[in-house]
Design an enzyme around this catalytic site. Structure first.
Site: not given
Lengths: 438, 438
Positions: A97, A162
């Site tokens: 991400d 994350e």
């Protein structure tokens, strides 16, 4: 651990030969916008799943047994594994991400173009951390191409989320996807980071008693206690101001009392990052009325970001802070009866500390292998937190090692192409050192 | 001012004769829900216009030249006037908006039923202040029925929006609907209130500089100023906490320095009623991000409700506070370059003080006429604010006088029926005293 230098030379030569493939993989990943939907919900750019779909066939081709599952709805983790001994098992981990692009006007390149100029590959996520994920995959691929079978089990974890708490890595840990050690390829500019502090997010809710502002004199100055006296208000925002000052002293005491050799002095801070002061505690935990200063406010909600040292632990940290809040409340007649409430794990967020020794074999290997292919690294601590914490919290020895670049969480993010290649070479060598050869 | 006792006796007898009409008018007004739409937008209960439509024909019938205009969209003021001399002109003023009902479970009667039990007329707005408006109309009606023509011009102002800043009265003032004196029939339990303090709403915006919370040590502890040092953050919420403490001292100094004989000691307070602390100042003047404590916050917005004494004035009050904020900023290196911003008249709100002398003829008349029909009143100050302020700010001598009741802004609101009748009698007498007879 035997010195496998000849084998490592061959593996690193494979990486050098396939450097364009590695750079191309990084670029292909950057070209898939995988903005964390918690920051900017928009299916057109929340394409974490498409990144995993790009990577899974590559892992399969390299002999990994792969698995995908939704860590969060529509947001899959991808895990690939080569079987091997548990005693020398290792996870190479990275998140796919990225944070939002921010203001487009601040970018001089297409944030999802993957443009390469002067040795820099540009784009959101280039250095944080698609370059690191690509390096991990390239390291494994080169080992495979060199015809080597590892003794220890090697896993590659490509995880989501994350940037918004690490619920991808947390879910991998929860599913028991563990090992003896984990290497997270976040950007470290080639340094080796075996420690990071723990992090708590907590919400402190201070209650007052609302009343009309015209009766503030009845709150703050002495009054006759006759039968007509209205119940005095208690301004929760003013209590919060005193609490903030007290937290500053608490923080000062703790930061002066103790430090960690690999981290900056005084890094175990408490940031009061958000405050809502108003009236009427709603079911969402915040004041319902924040538009009318004519009310003596009865709710102040403080959101705290609290860092502790790698050699401390969450249970002790929480106990100490709870004791501090308790004693603070005992200094005030109202608070004695209406103590502030502490909510730990605000937003589900909680990062255990990571405290891998600097003489840990994986750390020593990375230090040595990095120095052999480039500039000698430093062993230092990470002042922020990353997914390594979630594995460390489950007893996995963690270390952070990755490429160089800039502009992460800002504009014109880039990764130094050469550092991605070098990172792959160092990781490949340390995988061989740690896992051993069958 | 001649003693018109015989005439006043006749007028008060008319009120006594028509007491059921007066009570019925109050009840009819209560039965029309006229909740201020700023609090609870819902056309079914935002029926201020229907109240005005009920009152206008009554005023016309009593010989008033009437006028309605929208003070706010769809929210008309109603003004009725009997022509007369300006030197003895008078406004009888009341608001016909009400606050929301709140939790229905706390009511034992229909909030819009107008039920009469044990001499109490129940319902939202009964005492605040439809009973007072009805009393004003009944006073004028009785004067008319007694065949009396006043010398001074008499106006009745039925205004909207008192409960949310008084933009109805403000608009009447702006349109030049003034007089020598104004009587506002807010509930005073029969006391006479010739003074109220001024009120300012101000917004203080404190700026910091955002940074990652992991770098808080770089904000709060000494660092080498080498070229790699990241620009340190500045936590705006912590500055706000210090500012709140400083405001407390400023408030203490002012409340100790000066008081007004008709008001409680220390009533010139500053209530910090709302606070938003977070990141990124939006166009709406508030932080755009209030969900992420991992950012050192760069915005703290404080909304203040500031009371000053009846014999002070807004210009001086603002100048003093601006000087205080300026000097506060000079004590801090960051604030010297980034001083807090002050926005006066937050939400357009601003109440001038009212400081009518206790020996003013209208005040003396009310004191005397009230004592003649019931319990002797006290002359005292109003600790809150009402529409009288807006007229006072335009040079109109103001006084507040009205009925008794309870539950205003709460549940089971009621007005004492007898106090409404008595209020009408006293107002009628004082209108005759003040305006004189032709």
């Amino acid at each position: 651990m035997p010195d496998n230098q000849t084998i490592i030379d061959a593996v690193q030569a494979e990486i050098e030969t396939d450097r364009d493939w590695l750079i191309g993989l990084t670029r292909d990943m950057v070209r898939i916008p995988s903005v964390n939907p918690k920051f900017e919900p928009n299916p057109a750019i929340n394409r974490e799943a498409d990144v995993q779909a790009l990577l899974e066939p590559i892992l399969k081709q390299d002999g990994f047994r792969t698995e995908q599952w939704d860590a969060l709805p529509g947001r899959p983790n991808l895990v690939g594994e080569w079987a091997g001994d548990e005693s020398r098992s290792l996870i190479l981990c990275g998140h796919i991400d990225v944070v939002p692009v921010g203001a487009m006007k601040d970018w001089s390149v297409d944030p999802f173009g993957g443009e390469i100029t002067n040795g820099r590959l540009y784009g959101r996520g280039a250095v944080d951390m698609k370059g690191g994920v690509a390096a991990c995959i390239a390291a494994a691929r080169a080992i495979r191409k060199a015809g080597i079978t590892l003794q220890g089990r090697l896993a590659i974890h490509s995880v989501v989320d994350e940037e918004a708490g690490g619920f991808g890595a947390m879910d991998a840990v929860k599913k028991g996807k563990l090992a003896k050690a984990v290497l997270v390829a976040e950007p470290t500019w080639g340094d080796v980071l075996p420690v990071e502090g723990g992090l708590e997010w907590a919400r402190v809710t201070i209650r007052g008693r609302n009343a009309h502002s015209a009766l503030r004199y009845n709150e703050i100055y002495p009054q006759r206690h006759d039968k007509d006296r209205l119940e005095p208000g208690v301004n929760a925002i003013e209590i919060a101001a005193r609490f903030i000052a007290a937290v500053r002293q608490y923080e000062l005491d703790r930061t002066r009392a103790k430090s960690h050799p690999l981290l900056p002095l005084g890094m175990n801070t408490i940031n009061i990052g958000v405050m809502h002061g108003g009236t009427g505690l709603g079911e969402h935990g915040l004041p319902t009325v924040m538009t009318n200063p004519a009310i003596i406010p009865d709710v102040a909600v403080l959101d705290l970001d609290m860092k502790f040292l790698p050699d401390e632990n969450s249970a002790d940290y929480r106990r100490d802070f709870e004791a501090f809040v308790h004693h603070f409340a005992q200094t005030d007649a109202w608070l004695r009866d209406n103590p502030p409430a502490i909510q730990w794990e605000l937003g589900g967020l909680h990062f255990p500390p990571m405290n891998t020794p600097v003489d840990h074999p994986l750390v020593r290997s990375l230090m040595k292998r990095k120095a052999m292919v480039g500039k000698a690294p430093q062993a230092r601590g990470f002042v922020a937190v990353c997914d390594a914490a979630h594995y460390a919290g489950a007893g996995v020895d963690g270390v952070i090692f990755g490429p160089s670049g800039d502009g992460f969480h800002g504009s014109d993010e880039y990764v130094e192409v050469e550092s991605v290649v070098e990172t792959a070479k160092v990781i490949a060598a340390s995988v061989i050192d740690w896992c051993g050869i069958r």
